[in-house]
Scaffold this motif. Structure first.
Motif, short mmCIF file in Angstrom:
data_model
loop_
_atom_site.label_atom_id
_atom_site.label_comp_id
_atom_site.label_asym_id
_atom_site.label_seq_id
_atom_site.Cartn_x
_atom_site.Cartn_y
_atom_site.Cartn_z
N THR A 124 -14.37 12.54 -0.97
CA THR A 124 -13.34 11.68 -1.55
C THR A 124 -12.55 12.40 -2.63
N ILE A 125 -13.17 13.36 -3.30
CA ILE A 125 -12.46 14.13 -4.33
C ILE A 125 -11.31 14.90 -3.68
N ILE A 126 -11.54 15.50 -2.53
CA ILE A 126 -10.49 16.25 -1.83
C ILE A 126 -9.33 15.32 -1.49
N LEU A 127 -9.64 14.17 -0.96
CA LEU A 127 -8.61 13.18 -0.64
C LEU A 127 -7.81 12.81 -1.88
N CYS A 128 -8.49 12.55 -2.98
CA CYS A 128 -7.82 12.17 -4.23
C CYS A 128 -6.97 13.30 -4.79
N VAL A 129 -7.46 14.52 -4.73
CA VAL A 129 -6.70 15.67 -5.25
C VAL A 129 -5.42 15.86 -4.46
N LEU A 130 -5.51 15.83 -3.14
CA LEU A 130 -4.30 15.99 -2.32
C LEU A 130 -3.30 14.87 -2.60
N VAL B 23 -14.00 14.16 -12.47
CA VAL B 23 -14.45 15.42 -11.86
C VAL B 23 -14.43 16.47 -12.96
N GLU B 24 -15.44 17.29 -12.99
CA GLU B 24 -15.53 18.32 -14.01
C GLU B 24 -14.62 19.48 -13.66
N ALA B 25 -14.08 20.12 -14.70
CA ALA B 25 -13.17 21.25 -14.50
C ALA B 25 -13.83 22.35 -13.69
N ASN B 26 -15.12 22.60 -13.92
CA ASN B 26 -15.80 23.68 -13.19
C ASN B 26 -16.02 23.33 -11.71
N THR B 27 -15.79 22.09 -11.34
CA THR B 27 -15.78 21.68 -9.93
C THR B 27 -14.36 21.69 -9.39
N LEU B 28 -13.41 21.25 -10.20
CA LEU B 28 -12.03 21.10 -9.75
C LEU B 28 -11.34 22.44 -9.49
N TYR B 29 -11.45 23.39 -10.41
CA TYR B 29 -10.70 24.63 -10.27
C TYR B 29 -11.07 25.43 -9.02
N PRO B 30 -12.35 25.56 -8.68
CA PRO B 30 -12.67 26.23 -7.40
C PRO B 30 -12.12 25.45 -6.20
N LEU C 47 -9.36 23.61 -6.19
CA LEU C 47 -7.92 23.88 -6.14
C LEU C 47 -7.64 25.23 -5.50
N ARG C 48 -8.42 26.24 -5.86
CA ARG C 48 -8.23 27.58 -5.27
C ARG C 48 -8.51 27.57 -3.77
N ARG C 49 -9.55 26.83 -3.36
CA ARG C 49 -9.89 26.76 -1.93
C ARG C 49 -8.79 26.04 -1.16
N LEU C 50 -8.31 24.92 -1.68
CA LEU C 50 -7.25 24.19 -0.99
C LEU C 50 -5.97 25.02 -0.93
N LEU D 201 -2.30 23.46 -0.73
CA LEU D 201 -1.68 23.40 -2.05
C LEU D 201 -0.88 24.67 -2.28
N SER D 202 0.14 24.56 -3.12
CA SER D 202 0.86 25.73 -3.62
C SER D 202 0.73 25.68 -5.14
N SER D 203 0.98 26.81 -5.78
CA SER D 203 0.90 26.83 -7.24
C SER D 203 1.99 27.71 -7.81
N HIS D 204 2.32 27.42 -9.05
CA HIS D 204 3.26 28.27 -9.79
C HIS D 204 2.94 28.15 -11.28
#
Length: 111
Positions: A18-24, A47-54, A56-59, A65-68
């Motif tokens: 569900t976290i993936i769904l929510c992040v997207l 969600v903890e930052a140490n869970t979220l940042y990896p 984000l990189r995987r997605l 995802l794109s980033s700038h």
């Protein structure tokens, strides 16, 4: 293992997808990581930052995802993430599956 430990582990498993769904969904509008942590927590999906940042990189590596980097306004540089067109397509399919699964689970629980 006691009941609380078992329940905690099961709830954590349930939240992972569900976290993936929510992040997207949240990143349909660009946001930086810490802002996303705050927004998710405010909407009841902490969600903890140490869970979220990896995640984000995987997605991002999957093309969802794109980033700038935003270095304007003289503020601290922040990396912004946004859902790509592919990510939006995947999100739409995930949402369809989510609602179907919710209905199926509801039917099972009410049986």
């Amino acid at each position: 293992m006691n009941k609380d430990e078992i329940l905690s582990g099961l709830l954590q498993e349930m939240r992972r997808g569900t976290i993936i769904l929510c992040v997207l969904a949240k990143l349909r509008q660009a946001a930086y990581g810490y802002n996303l942590v705050t927004e998710l927590a405010e909407t009841g999906m902490p969600v903890e930052a140490n869970t979220l940042y990896p995640l984000l990189r995987r997605l991002e590596s999957q093309g969802l995802l794109s980033s700038h980097w935003n270095t304007t306004d003289g503020a601290k540089p922040r990396k912004y993430y946004a859902t790509t067109d592919l990510g939006k397509e995947i999100l739409a399919e995930m949402v369809n599956h989510w609602w179907q699964a919710m209905q199926n689970v509801k039917n099972i629980l009410e049986d």
